[in-house]
Design a protein around this motif. Structure first.
Motif, PDB file in Angstrom:
ATOM      1  N   ASP A   1       0.850  -1.189   0.000  1.00 13.43           N
ATOM      2  CA  ASP A   1       0.000   0.000   0.000  1.00 13.43           C
ATOM      3  C   ASP A   1       0.887   1.241   0.000  1.00 13.43           C
ATOM      4  O   ASP A   1       1.641   1.472   0.940  1.00 13.43           O
ATOM      5  CB  ASP A   1      -0.901  -0.021   1.229  1.00 13.43           C
ATOM      6  CG  ASP A   1      -1.779   1.210   1.334  1.00 13.43           C
ATOM      7  OD1 ASP A   1      -1.954   1.906   0.324  1.00 13.43           O
ATOM      8  OD2 ASP A   1      -2.295   1.449   2.433  1.00 13.43           O
ATOM      9  N   LEU A   2       0.811   2.040  -1.050  1.00 16.12           N
ATOM     10  CA  LEU A   2       1.643   3.239  -1.176  1.00 16.12           C
ATOM     11  C   LEU A   2       0.888   4.508  -0.790  1.00 16.12           C
ATOM     12  O   LEU A   2       1.372   5.609  -1.022  1.00 16.12           O
ATOM     13  CB  LEU A   2       2.174   3.356  -2.604  1.00 16.12           C
ATOM     14  CG  LEU A   2       3.045   2.197  -3.089  1.00 16.12           C
ATOM     15  CD1 LEU A   2       3.431   2.404  -4.546  1.00 16.12           C
ATOM     16  CD2 LEU A   2       4.268   2.022  -2.221  1.00 16.12           C
ATOM     17  N   SER A   3      -0.287   4.369  -0.178  1.00 15.42           N
ATOM     18  CA  SER A   3      -1.094   5.549   0.145  1.00 15.42           C
ATOM     19  C   SER A   3      -0.455   6.440   1.207  1.00 15.42           C
ATOM     20  O   SER A   3      -0.732   7.635   1.251  1.00 15.42           O
ATOM     21  CB  SER A   3      -2.496   5.129   0.599  1.00 15.42           C
ATOM     22  OG  SER A   3      -2.420   4.341   1.776  1.00 15.42           O
ATOM     23  N   SER A   4       0.415   5.898   2.045  1.00 13.48           N
ATOM     24  CA  SER A   4       1.044   6.716   3.091  1.00 13.48           C
ATOM     25  C   SER A   4       2.436   7.219   2.701  1.00 13.48           C
ATOM     26  O   SER A   4       3.099   7.885   3.487  1.00 13.48           O
ATOM     27  CB  SER A   4       1.133   5.927   4.395  1.00 13.48           C
ATOM     28  OG  SER A   4       1.955   4.788   4.208  1.00 13.48           O
ATOM     29  N   VAL A   5       2.853   6.922   1.479  1.00 14.58           N
ATOM     30  CA  VAL A   5       4.169   7.350   1.002  1.00 14.58           C
ATOM     31  C   VAL A   5       4.155   8.850   0.737  1.00 14.58           C
ATOM     32  O   VAL A   5       3.178   9.396   0.223  1.00 14.58           O
ATOM     33  CB  VAL A   5       4.549   6.573  -0.282  1.00 14.58           C
ATOM     34  CG1 VAL A   5       5.792   7.142  -0.923  1.00 14.58           C
ATOM     35  CG2 VAL A   5       4.732   5.097   0.033  1.00 14.58           C
ATOM     36  N   ALA A   6       5.241   9.531   1.092  1.00 17.50           N
ATOM     37  CA  ALA A   6       5.365  10.979   0.859  1.00 17.50           C
ATOM     38  C   ALA A   6       5.875  11.207  -0.561  1.00 17.50           C
ATOM     39  O   ALA A   6       7.071  11.113  -0.821  1.00 17.50           O
ATOM     40  CB  ALA A   6       6.301  11.596   1.877  1.00 17.50           C
ATOM     41  N   TRP A   7       4.962  11.494  -1.473  1.00 19.33           N
ATOM     42  CA  TRP A   7       5.309  11.753  -2.870  1.00 19.33           C
ATOM     43  C   TRP A   7       5.683  13.215  -3.049  1.00 19.33           C
ATOM     44  O   TRP A   7       5.105  14.085  -2.425  1.00 19.33           O
ATOM     45  CB  TRP A   7       4.119  11.416  -3.778  1.00 19.33           C
ATOM     46  CG  TRP A   7       3.800   9.959  -3.795  1.00 19.33           C
ATOM     47  CD1 TRP A   7       2.892   9.327  -3.015  1.00 19.33           C
ATOM     48  CD2 TRP A   7       4.402   8.959  -4.606  1.00 19.33           C
ATOM     49  NE1 TRP A   7       2.878   7.983  -3.301  1.00 19.33           N
ATOM     50  CE2 TRP A   7       3.799   7.731  -4.275  1.00 19.33           C
ATOM     51  CE3 TRP A   7       5.384   8.973  -5.588  1.00 19.33           C
ATOM     52  CZ2 TRP A   7       4.145   6.536  -4.897  1.00 19.33           C
ATOM     53  CZ3 TRP A   7       5.735   7.779  -6.203  1.00 19.33           C
ATOM     54  CH2 TRP A   7       5.118   6.578  -5.859  1.00 19.33           C
ATOM     55  N   ARG A   8       6.672  13.476  -3.922  1.00 12.54           N
ATOM     56  CA  ARG A   8       7.102  14.850  -4.211  1.00 12.54           C
ATOM     57  C   ARG A   8       6.950  15.109  -5.704  1.00 12.54           C
ATOM     58  O   ARG A   8       7.185  14.232  -6.519  1.00 12.54           O
ATOM     59  CB  ARG A   8       8.560  15.052  -3.825  1.00 12.54           C
ATOM     60  CG  ARG A   8       8.819  14.905  -2.342  1.00 12.54           C
ATOM     61  CD  ARG A   8      10.266  15.122  -2.006  1.00 12.54           C
ATOM     62  NE  ARG A   8      11.078  14.104  -2.704  1.00 12.54           N
ATOM     63  CZ  ARG A   8      12.362  14.210  -2.940  1.00 12.54           C
ATOM     64  NH1 ARG A   8      13.008  15.286  -2.552  1.00 12.54           N
ATOM     65  NH2 ARG A   8      13.021  13.273  -3.561  1.00 12.54           N
ATOM     66  N   LYS A   9       6.605  16.341  -6.021  1.00 12.17           N
ATOM     67  CA  LYS A   9       6.471  16.769  -7.405  1.00 12.17           C
ATOM     68  C   LYS A   9       7.378  17.980  -7.610  1.00 12.17           C
ATOM     69  O   LYS A   9       7.573  18.776  -6.699  1.00 12.17           O
ATOM     70  CB  LYS A   9       5.010  17.140  -7.681  1.00 12.17           C
ATOM     71  CG  LYS A   9       4.688  17.285  -9.127  1.00 12.17           C
ATOM     72  CD  LYS A   9       3.248  17.581  -9.475  1.00 12.17           C
ATOM     73  CE  LYS A   9       2.214  17.328  -8.448  1.00 12.17           C
ATOM     74  NZ  LYS A   9       0.862  17.655  -8.915  1.00 12.17           N
ATOM     75  N   SER A  10       7.890  18.150  -8.784  1.00 12.10           N
ATOM     76  CA  SER A  10       8.765  19.272  -9.101  1.00 12.10           C
ATOM     77  C   SER A  10       8.081  20.601  -8.830  1.00 12.10           C
ATOM     78  O   SER A  10       6.889  20.770  -9.084  1.00 12.10           O
ATOM     79  CB  SER A  10       9.178  19.212 -10.577  1.00 12.10           C
ATOM     80  OG  SER A  10       9.826  20.410 -10.951  1.00 12.10           O
ATOM     81  N   GLY A  11       8.848  21.562  -8.351  1.00 15.31           N
ATOM     82  CA  GLY A  11       8.343  22.917  -8.162  1.00 15.31           C
ATOM     83  C   GLY A  11       8.020  23.589  -9.480  1.00 15.31           C
ATOM     84  O   GLY A  11       7.299  24.574  -9.525  1.00 15.31           O
ATOM     85  N   ARG A  12       8.533  23.056 -10.571  1.00 12.06           N
ATOM     86  CA  ARG A  12       8.254  23.601 -11.901  1.00 12.06           C
ATOM     87  C   ARG A  12       6.973  23.031 -12.484  1.00 12.06           C
ATOM     88  O   ARG A  12       6.563  23.386 -13.572  1.00 12.06           O
ATOM     89  CB  ARG A  12       9.414  23.310 -12.844  1.00 12.06           C
ATOM     90  CG  ARG A  12      10.661  24.029 -12.433  1.00 12.06           C
ATOM     91  CD  ARG A  12      11.776  23.743 -13.401  1.00 12.06           C
ATOM     92  NE  ARG A  12      12.981  24.396 -12.949  1.00 12.06           N
ATOM     93  CZ  ARG A  12      13.900  24.867 -13.749  1.00 12.06           C
ATOM     94  NH1 ARG A  12      13.747  24.753 -15.045  1.00 12.06           N
ATOM     95  NH2 ARG A  12      14.965  25.441 -13.273  1.00 12.06           N
TER      96      ARG A  12
END
Length: 76
Positions: free
Chosen positions: A2-13
């Motif tokens: 289950d990846l629902s609690s993973v802290a995903w990051r997206k580019s500031g761009r």
């Protein structure tokens, strides 16, 4: 896994509604990528428009090679 609690990051761009990927770093886990079970950590990438879709898993050395290729313009 289950990846629902993973802290995903997206580019500031990244822009709203744009074609983006998200990245997360997780402990190595055979449930995430059994063929990379010997990795201490994994870099995961997913499509931000499909958060419940598949995630690709990379070892630290694979991720480093990818980032280096991006910086060198190999994918332009």
């Amino acid at each position: 896994m289950d990846l629902s609690s993973v802290a995903w990051r997206k580019s500031g761009r990244s822009t709203n509604g744009g074609d983006c990927v998200e990245v997360a770093v997780v402990p190595g886990d055979p449930a995430v990528a059994g063929h990379k079970a010997d990795a201490d950590e994994l870099y995961l990438i997913r499509d931000s428009k499909d958060p419940d879709g598949p995630a690709l898993a990379f070892t630290p050395s694979e991720w480093s090679a990818f980032v280096g290729g991006v910086k060198d313009g190999e994918f332009d």
